[in-house]
Design a protein around this motif. Structure first.
Motif, PDB file in Angstrom:
ATOM      1  N   ASP A 189      77.822  42.791  68.210  1.00 38.81           N
ATOM      2  CA  ASP A 189      77.935  44.149  67.668  1.00 38.81           C
ATOM      3  C   ASP A 189      78.486  45.067  68.771  1.00 38.81           C
ATOM      4  N   PRO A 190      79.744  45.462  68.672  1.00 35.88           N
ATOM      5  CA  PRO A 190      80.367  46.217  69.770  1.00 35.88           C
ATOM      6  C   PRO A 190      79.673  47.560  70.017  1.00 35.88           C
ATOM      7  N   SER A 191      78.913  48.058  69.015  1.00 41.32           N
ATOM      8  CA  SER A 191      78.297  49.373  69.227  1.00 41.32           C
ATOM      9  C   SER A 191      76.872  49.269  69.806  1.00 41.32           C
ATOM     10  N   TRP A 192      76.375  48.027  69.994  1.00 43.18           N
ATOM     11  CA  TRP A 192      75.003  47.876  70.501  1.00 43.18           C
ATOM     12  C   TRP A 192      74.891  48.511  71.873  1.00 43.18           C
ATOM     13  N   PRO A 193      73.852  49.259  72.228  1.00 43.61           N
ATOM     14  CA  PRO A 193      72.586  49.467  71.539  1.00 43.61           C
ATOM     15  C   PRO A 193      72.537  50.731  70.688  1.00 43.61           C
ATOM     16  N   ALA A 194      73.656  51.261  70.307  1.00 44.65           N
ATOM     17  CA  ALA A 194      73.639  52.555  69.589  1.00 44.65           C
ATOM     18  C   ALA A 194      72.849  52.459  68.298  1.00 44.65           C
ATOM     19  N   VAL A 225      65.235  51.123  73.175  1.00 45.02           N
ATOM     20  CA  VAL A 225      65.015  50.420  71.899  1.00 45.02           C
ATOM     21  C   VAL A 225      63.632  50.702  71.308  1.00 45.02           C
ATOM     22  N   VAL A 226      62.742  51.310  72.072  1.00 43.55           N
ATOM     23  CA  VAL A 226      61.414  51.583  71.508  1.00 43.55           C
ATOM     24  C   VAL A 226      61.113  53.080  71.387  1.00 43.55           C
ATOM     25  N   THR A 227      62.151  53.899  71.437  1.00 43.12           N
ATOM     26  CA  THR A 227      61.862  55.344  71.351  1.00 43.12           C
ATOM     27  C   THR A 227      61.137  55.684  70.043  1.00 43.12           C
ATOM     28  N   ASP A 228      61.454  54.953  68.964  1.00 49.86           N
ATOM     29  CA  ASP A 228      60.835  55.284  67.669  1.00 49.86           C
ATOM     30  C   ASP A 228      59.410  54.751  67.534  1.00 49.86           C
ATOM     31  N   VAL A 229      59.033  53.783  68.344  1.00 47.82           N
ATOM     32  CA  VAL A 229      57.707  53.176  68.158  1.00 47.82           C
ATOM     33  C   VAL A 229      56.798  53.409  69.355  1.00 47.82           C
ATOM     34  N   SER A 230      57.132  54.363  70.196  1.00 47.56           N
ATOM     35  CA  SER A 230      56.265  54.611  71.352  1.00 47.56           C
ATOM     36  C   SER A 230      56.233  56.099  71.649  1.00 47.56           C
ATOM     37  N   THR A 231      55.233  56.479  72.432  1.00 50.00           N
ATOM     38  CA  THR A 231      55.198  57.860  72.910  1.00 50.00           C
ATOM     39  C   THR A 231      55.586  57.821  74.394  1.00 50.00           C
ATOM     40  N   PRO A 232      56.114  58.922  74.917  1.00 49.82           N
ATOM     41  CA  PRO A 232      56.595  58.874  76.301  1.00 49.82           C
ATOM     42  C   PRO A 232      55.526  58.406  77.283  1.00 49.82           C
ATOM     43  N   PRO A 289      70.838  40.540  70.631  1.00 47.00           N
ATOM     44  CA  PRO A 289      69.582  41.309  70.504  1.00 47.00           C
ATOM     45  C   PRO A 289      69.211  41.654  69.066  1.00 47.00           C
ATOM     46  N   THR A 290      70.222  41.894  68.211  1.00 45.15           N
ATOM     47  CA  THR A 290      69.878  42.306  66.841  1.00 45.15           C
ATOM     48  C   THR A 290      69.123  41.201  66.101  1.00 45.15           C
TER      49      THR A 290
END
Ligand SMILES: Nc1ncnc2c1ncn2[C@@H]1O[C@H](COP(=O)(O)OP(=O)(O)OP(=O)(O)O)[C@@H](O)[C@H]1O
Length: 706
Positions: A701-706, A572-579, A670-671
């Motif tokens: 949301d059946p598609s969470w966490p997509a 869930v944080v791939t967009d706001v963090s660096t590896p 979670p949303t």
């Protein structure tokens, strides 16, 4: 010998040493009590002596009693596992490591304090750099009984004949143990990278960063114990303050330091930093953002300069048969003039009176029979003039001034161009709600306190020397009463945990507590719920001073979450963090988090059965984490199942969950955590990283966490 009997034989050998240690502790207790008794007798004797002798005897008595009490306090701390480690070195030496340093009657070491330099190898030796250690042993006890041991062989080539090596890993054993409602200390299993941060020098700013569960909080608290041990005079006298995000957090960590014999450290949540105020309520993210911004300084400064509500808008006074009058415009001019002097308003009443008298003189000047000095002296002593000054320039409290700002027009005037009309509405509504100060208000109140200045002092009941004495020791002498002067700003060390969430205004408040302090700042930028990290960073730099020594430690291993749970959280944080900001979770349980899709109507009803299942699956605690908006509903739904063990189950929202941990977590919708907050994914990341063993996500949301 079989594997089991080798282990039993080794346990028995360690038990023999542990028995010697506890016997010695009993002796030391008796000696300390004896010392305290002697100290008391000395004091009794002193009462019958001449005054000057009395002083020195009392001093001696104080030192004796205080020393004896300190020994007794540390001996009486919870000593589960008083001896927890042993090192065998290449020189055939054996050293035991424990929570206290203990010598026998001949001054030979029975146990070395874990904080002593000699014990550092217990944490720092590795197979690559064994530091003369052949075998490191962790000893696990229940009460005074050794129940298990666990060895690391660091230099196999130096292993003497007959040296047994047993165990499967003390760290893993400790990590898989069920959690209680309070954090435990980790003295027996501190890891090398953590130890470096714990033992860093006290000076300047020590930053500890790392992802969730990397032990940042644990490390910061052990660092406090270490600093107090190494430099008790400097650290203990002026005091150490630990600041955490919420009362739930300070309660969660409250046992760690006492379990290491340290009961003098102050723990405060952000809502309790200002003496005399306790706030737990949180504003909405939008309001929090405005209240925390540095723009509020200008707003508060201007608010102070306005005429207080109810202040008279005309001064009319008769002098020598003439009516002298100051109208609203003239009074406003005088007020501006007084405020333009550097003195804070609560210290300016005399200036205000003088400025009013000068303004009255300007009215009187030129009229027959008027003389400047006479007017100023005579009017200045008149009771009606004094009455006017008192209501026109009242001594203000920070709460009063903040209270004025519930009035939208007044707030808009104070805001000028610093806030938008929409922001003015948001703030005025939040204050008009009348629910008492929120956590965000505390930093504003503290700012106002400083802007207003202290109220003028009438009497000083206590001498400065007496104040200082009370600050250092508390009034009772032997009991540790750590009452400090209000708004005490001389702590020697301040720890700020979850520092990524402090607003700029909160940094100013916290910075004020440590005029001479060194700092340990703990945080994880990826978990930040503060929307403007750059602004907070610059406020922090000016609060703590930019030029002081800085050192930074980054912790890379997540000891809390199973690898399966952290894998989901990291998504869930791939967009706001660096590896490199995401830690490595090494402990695998083989159990993946359960994500259950339910219909909106069933969502809340599904929480109780899921919580029950988790309570039966884990031995320790279960946390239900939900959005703030749903908190009351979820709490109500859970209270229906009166058969659940309330001591093991808690319900918190995403923000309250900061810093806490549970064996299992039910995360509700979670949303909603994402949409409710301005830094949504980060709040969700916090919620997803609270569980050590089991995580169940309930989502519509059946598609969470997509
Ligand atoms: N060396 C260690 N030995 C045993 N347990 C440890 C060790 N290091 C950390 N832990 C455990 O890991 C858990 C997480 O530690 P802690 O709460 O200090 O992490 P944190 O980095 O502050 O986490 P967060 O940022 O999520 O609040 C705690 O239960 C702590 O006791």
């Amino acid at each position: 010998m079989s594997h089991i009997s080798v282990r039993q034989a080794e346990i028995a050998a360690e038990q023999a040493h542990v028995d010697v240690v506890y016997a010695r502790v009993e002796e030391m207790r008796a000696e300390a009590r004896d010392m305290r008794r002697k100290g008391d007798q000395l004091a009794h004797g002193a009462r019958n002596e001449a005054i000057f002798e009395q002083a020195s005897m009392l001093f001696e008595r104080d030192v004796m009693v205080r020393h004896a009490n300190q020994i007794l306090r540390s001996l009486d701390a919870e000593h589960e596992g008083l001896v927890f480690g042993r090192l065998d070195t290449t020189d055939d030496e054996t050293m035991y490591v424990g929570r206290l340093g203990i010598r026998d009657a001949n001054f030979d070491n029975l146990v070395t304090d874990w904080r002593a330099p000699a014990a550092a190898a217990f944490y720092q030796a590795t197979a690559e750099q064994p530091m003369n250690v052949v075998r490191r042993r962790v000893i696990r006890s229940t009460g005074q009984n050794v129940v298990d041991i666990d060895d690391d062989l660091l230099a196999p080539e130096k292993q003497p004949e007959g040296m047994a090596v047993v165990g499967e890993g003390a760290l893993m054993a400790s990590l898989t143990r069920a959690r209680g409602d309070r954090m435990r200390d980790i003295v027996a299993t501190i890891q090398k990278e953590q130890d470096e941060a714990i033992r860093a020098p006290w000076r300047g700013i020590t930053e500890i960063t790392g992802g969730p569960g990397t032990g940042k909080t644990a490390v910061a608290l052990h660092r406090v114990a270490y600093l107090l041990y190494r430099d008790r005079r400097r650290m203990g006298g002026s005091g150490v303050l630990v600041i955490g995000p919420s009362p739930a957090f300070t309660s969660y960590i409250s046992r760690v330091l006492p379990s290491m014999g340290e009961d003098t450290v102050e723990l405060r949540s952000l809502g309790e930093v200002l003496d005399g105020a306790t706030a737990t309520g949180m504003d909405s993210p939008e309001v929090t953002r405005v209240k925390g911004s540095l723009r509020m300084r200008r707003v508060l400064k201007r608010a102070l300069r306005a005429a207080p509500p109810g202040a008279p808008d005309e001064l009319r006074i008769t002098f020598r048969g003439e009516v002298l009058r100051l109208d609203e415009r003239e009074l406003a001019k005088v007020r501006r003039q007084v405020h333009s002097k550097a003195r804070p308003p609560n210290q300016s009443r005399v200036d205000a009176a003088e400025a009013l008298l000068e303004a009255l003189w300007r009215q009187a000047e030129g009229r027959p029979g008027m003389a400047h000095d006479e007017l100023v002296t005579e009017l200045g002593e008149r009771i009606d003039f004094h009455r006017f000054v008192v209501v026109w320039w009242p001594i203000l409290t920070e709460n009063e001034v903040l209270g004025w700002l519930a009035d939208r027009d007044r707030l808009a005037d104070a805001a000028g161009r610093s806030l938008s009309p929409a922001e003015v509405d948001l703030l005025a509504d939040s204050w008009a709600a009348g629910t008492g100060p929120t956590v965000g208000d505390i930093a504003l109140l503290d700012e106002l306190r400083v802007l207003l200045g202290p109220p003028p002092k009438r009497h000083r009941r206590r001498t400065a020397a007496r104040e200082a004495e009370l600050r250092a020791y508390g009034e009772a002498g032997d009991a540790p009463v750590y009452r400090r002067a209000a708004h005490y700003d001389e702590y020697s060390h301040i720890v700020v945990d979850e520092a990524q969430d402090l607003s700029p205004m909160q940094w100013r408040m916290v910075g004020r507590r440590g005029r001479y302090a060194s700092w340990t700042i703990v945080g994880d930028p990826v978990q930040s719920s503060w929307p403007d990290p750059a602004e907070a960073e610059s406020a922090r730099t000016s609060a703590l001073g930019a030029r002081t020594t800085r050192r930074r430690f980054t912790l890379g291993t997540n000891y809390r979450n199973s690898a399966e749970i952290f894998e989901l959280a990291a998504q869930v944080v791939t967009d706001v963090s660096t590896p490199d900001q995401l830690p490595n979770a090494v402990r695998s349980t083989g159990v993946k988090p359960a994500v259950r899709a339910v219909g909106p109507a069933e969502l809340v009803a599904a929480v109780l059965p899921e919580a029950r299942t988790l309570l039966s699956e884990v031995d320790g605690t279960v946390g239900v984490i939900t959005s703030t908006g749903r908190l009351a509903e979820v709490r109500a739904a859970l209270s229906v199942g009166s058969d659940v063990d309330e001591a093991r189950l808690s319900v918190v929202d995403g923000l309250e969950a900061k810093g806490l941990e549970y064996d299992a977590v039910v995360l509700v919708e979670p949303t909603e955590l994402v949409t409710e907050s301005t830094t949504g994914p980060r709040t969700l990341y916090v919620a997803l990283t609270r569980a050590t063993q089991r995580l169940t996500v309930l989502t519509t949301d059946p598609s969470w966490p997509a």
